[in-house]
Design an enzyme around this catalytic site. Structure first.
Site, PDB file in Angstrom:
ATOM      1  N   SER A  49      56.489 132.745  27.665  1.00  0.00           N
ATOM      2  CA  SER A  49      54.895 132.576  27.024  1.00  0.00           C
ATOM      3  C   SER A  49      54.680 133.296  25.857  1.00  0.00           C
ATOM      4  O   SER A  49      55.270 133.127  24.779  1.00  0.00           O
ATOM      5  CB  SER A  49      54.123 133.214  28.253  1.00  0.00           C
ATOM      6  OG  SER A  49      52.566 132.812  28.119  1.00  0.00           O
ATOM      7  N   ASP A  62      60.694 131.611  12.793  1.00  0.00           N
ATOM      8  CA  ASP A  62      60.207 130.671  11.653  1.00  0.00           C
ATOM      9  C   ASP A  62      60.000 131.228  10.337  1.00  0.00           C
ATOM     10  O   ASP A  62      60.327 130.620   9.346  1.00  0.00           O
ATOM     11  CB  ASP A  62      58.868 129.925  12.224  1.00  0.00           C
ATOM     12  CG  ASP A  62      59.016 129.039  13.408  1.00  0.00           C
ATOM     13  OD1 ASP A  62      60.182 128.370  13.545  1.00  0.00           O
ATOM     14  OD2 ASP A  62      58.217 128.617  14.133  1.00  0.00           O
ATOM     15  N   LYS A 117      58.070 128.445  28.838  1.00  0.00           N
ATOM     16  CA  LYS A 117      56.782 128.376  29.238  1.00  0.00           C
ATOM     17  C   LYS A 117      55.949 128.258  28.239  1.00  0.00           C
ATOM     18  O   LYS A 117      55.266 129.233  27.564  1.00  0.00           O
ATOM     19  CB  LYS A 117      56.321 129.355  30.415  1.00  0.00           C
ATOM     20  CG  LYS A 117      54.847 128.946  30.918  1.00  0.00           C
ATOM     21  CD  LYS A 117      54.354 129.943  31.594  1.00  0.00           C
ATOM     22  CE  LYS A 117      53.199 129.640  32.420  1.00  0.00           C
ATOM     23  NZ  LYS A 117      52.000 129.470  31.368  1.00  0.00           N
TER      24      LYS A 117
END
Length: 708
Positions: free
Chosen positions: A466, A477, A491
């Site tokens: 999560s 990124d 998740k």
């Protein structure tokens, strides 16, 4: 009403109870409240769920099959002929749920319940007649019958249960129980299961049916009964304590899904994900067998007041035979904010005879003291604030890079993941959240400046979920640091809890996406450098759950990258591989995880011959013990006589410091240093520091080259 009238009515009722058949007494019917709740749940799924659900015949068939799977997962009770009268539900289940017409589904449960009761009574009758403890046949019992066809004749199931009873007795015999103990334990097990059948209420049946309905959509959507809702509220208020473990059903067993950071179980170091709990006992009471027991009943047995002790009979995740269990004791406690607070340390790495200092900050969860925050207190605790303080402290100690350890971090407050990213970037987007209508909300860091701009590593594992995945994905990124470890949980969905007229429904309403546009759902975050692990991704993680939503993408957002670690990955991986090949703990993890997978694939049945069973079990454990002792020899540790002894030491290979005297500080310190070098769990942290130092040096070299 007069006393005479009351007595007359009681007598009449007593007569009715006497002449009513047992089967009639067992009939369970849906209540009006449950019928209405079913309609509300269906509407919630149709209009409120993230997924675009088509409630057609295919969906009805899926729910019907899932309902049967929940009732009789191992095809051990029901005959094909028992199911046939309810086959129409394969195409009618959607209409039944949307109309609140639950009678047929309840009737199917009653049919199953009667078969279950009859079978348990038969087993108890066989115990009354006495068991044959001659385990000399060459028969084998198939372990997993989930895909087996439904039996057409009662004799097929009679033969299956003859073998099951024999296996139950043999399993106990292999734990050195005598015949009297075996019969007593089996009687307690079957009588307990029979009692639970007799105590079944309409709410239990409704809960099973709704689990089939919601589970056909995806694994994080579910119905909570009024009792479960109350239990959830109690858990959130921490007025009732437990062991700090998330449990889930796994066939007939209850297994550990994850451990709460800072909780009693994690602190004790004696439970691991995928461990199976087969019995529960209080501090002084008898152990209660929980095989086949409903999950919420097992949870009730494990919970209790703070300071009390619960005993668990546990089969380790790596064990391939259910006879290899251990009884562990855990003192129940609450989990405080302090227990879950981020904390840092300095690790020294030697290169070319020179010491280098790397910082490691462990972040167990993403937390914020909401009460203090809402009260306007300036010094409220939060993950971001605590990590910032640790960064400042580590900087003062002259560190050359920082590793954030997010292993086992199951998430928490999204706002904290967002603000924590802001410590390492100078403004920018952090995560995208897409709702069922396709609308995307963008979250980001709006504060100028960074708190730390040096070399950064993020250590993750399969239990990083999560908010942890949002953080790791953003760092990757942005090119802000290296992601190390194993693939994360996967998740990438958001749930809300909504009230019904009867109970509550937990509903998936949105999905997380990285700023690159990739979802974190199902696939998780893939590390730049992968470490071996004993956590099996086929048993733990989103991709291991039925009907998990798929990975997909949305449009990326504009953001600037801070670095290009991919340009030096080949060099970093080569340097890591060289160290890993010479690291006993890394070699052990690779070989043990491969062996565990092979053993599970081979372990499709068990022998009902005592000597053959022992030979198979000993051969399997000999392979596991061999790997453990290879590791220990390489580290200069004493070898073990039995594989289970490694588990007794906390599965970390560290030597016990027992027997140290008060005046042996130097010896104790030396043992502590040895623990750090020899611990399997510690190996990932130490190697992360090595990799980060490699990365820092490569960055320095590139900067120097750019200046020339």
């Amino acid at each position: 009403m007069s006393l005479f009238a009351t007595l007359s009515r009681s007598v009449a009722l007593a007569v009715m109870l006497v002449i009513t058949s047992p089967a009639a007494l067992a009939q369970l019917e849906p209540t009006d409240e449950q019928r209405q709740a079913a309609v509300e749940i269906a509407d919630s799924l149709r209009y409120g769920h993230y997924a675009d659900i088509n409630f057609d015949e295919a969906w009805s068939e899926d729910v019907f099959q899932r309902y049967l799977d929940i009732l009789d997962n191992q095809r051990a009770y029901l005959l094909r002929s028992d199911i046939e009268p309810y086959r129409h539900l394969e195409s009618d289940m959607a209409d039944a749920i949307f109309n609140g017409d639950l009678d047929e589904a309840f009737a199917l449960y009653d049919a199953f319940s009667e078969r279950q009761r009859s079978r348990l009574e038969s087993l108890l009758a066989q115990l009354d007649e006495g068991l044959d403890f001659n385990f000399e046949s060459n028969e084998r019992l198939e372990i997993d019958r989930e895909d087996a066809p439904w039996a057409t004749r009662q004799s097929e199931l009679d033969d299956l249960w003859r073998k099951r009873l024999k296996n139950d007795a043999l399993t106990l015999a292999l734990t050195d129980q005598d015949n009297e103990q075996i019969e007593s334990n089996l009687r307690q097990r079957y009588e307990g299961q029979l009692t639970r059948i007799d105590q079944t209420e309409p709410e239990d049946v409704f809960g099973v049916l709704m689990a089939a309905v919601t589970g056909s959509i995806e694994p994080h959507t579910g119905y909570l009964s009024p009792r479960q809702s109350e239990s959830f509220d109690i858990q959130m208020s921490l007025s009732l304590e437990g062991i700090g473990a998330l449990l889930q059903s796994d066939g007939e067993y209850v297994k550990v899904a994850s451990l709460v950071p800072g909780g009693p179980a994690e602190r004790a170091g004696i439970l691991e994900p995928a461990d199976r709990i087969i019995a529960v006992g209080q501090e002084d009471g008898e152990m209660v067998n929980v095989v086949g027991m409903r999950l919420d009943n097992v949870v009730d047995l494990i919970r209790g007041p703070k300071g009390s002790v619960v005993r668990l009979d546990v089969v380790p995740a790596q064990a391939v035979d259910m006879t290899r269990s251990q009884t562990v004791e855990i003192t129940r406690d609450t989990v405080s904010l302090e227990d879950q607070a981020a904390h840092g340390e300095v690790i020294e790495v030697e290169r070319d005879g020179e010491p280098h200092r790397l910082g490691v900050i462990n972040v167990p969860t993403f937390y914020v003291d909401f009460d203090a925050f809402q009260a306007g207190e300036e010094e409220y605790r939060s993950t971001t604030r605590d990590v910032a303080r640790e960064i400042d402290r580590l900087k003062e100690e002259g560190i050359e890079g920082i590793v954030l350890d997010l292993r086992n971090n199951g998430g928490g407050a999204l706002q904290e993941a967002n603000s924590l990213i802001g410590l390492f970037i100078d403004r920018g987007p952090t995560v995208q959240v897409r709702d069922a209508q396709g609308r995307i909300q963008l979250y980001g860091d709006t504060e100028a400046g960074t708190h730390y701009d040096g070399p950064l590593g993020v250590l993750v594992n399969r239990l990083s979920a999560s908010a942890s995945e949002i953080f790791a994905g953003a760092i990757q990124d942005y090119g802000r640091g290296l992601i190390l470890g194993t693939s994360t949980f996967g998740k990438g969905t958001v749930q809300t809890l909504n009230d019904l007229s009867h109970g509550q429904i937990k509903l998936t309403r949105a999905k997380f996406y990285r700023i690159s546009g990739d979802s974190t759902q199902n696939r998780g975050v893939e590390p730049d450098i992968i470490f071996p692990s004993l956590i099996d991704p086929e048993r733990i993680g989103e991709s291991s759950l039925d009907n998990a939503l798929e990975w997909d993408t949305v449009q990326n957002v504009q953001y600037r990258r801070y670095g290009e670690p991919e340009n030096v990955l080949d060099k970093l991986i080569a340097q890591h591989d060289t160290r890993a090949q010479n690291n006993p703990n890394f070699r052990y993890l690779e070989r043990q995880s491969t062996l565990a997978r092979q053993l599970r694939e081979q372990h499709t049945s068990v022998s009902l011959n005592r000597e053959q069973r022992k030979r198979e079990m000993e051969a399997q454990e000999a392979e596991q013990l061999s790997l453990e002792n290879q590791r220990r020899r390489a580290l200069g540790l004493d070898e073990l006589d039995e594989w289970m002894d490694a588990r007794s030491e906390g599965v970390d290979g560290a030597e016990s410091a027992e027997g140290a005297t008060e005046d042996s500080d130097a010896e104790t310190e030396s043992e502590g240093e040895e623990d750090e070098k020899t611990s399997v769990d510690r190996a990932h942290v130490l190697e992360s520091a090595e990799i980060l130092l490699d990365y820092a040096k490569l960055q320095d070299n590139r900067r120097l080259a750019a200046k020339r």
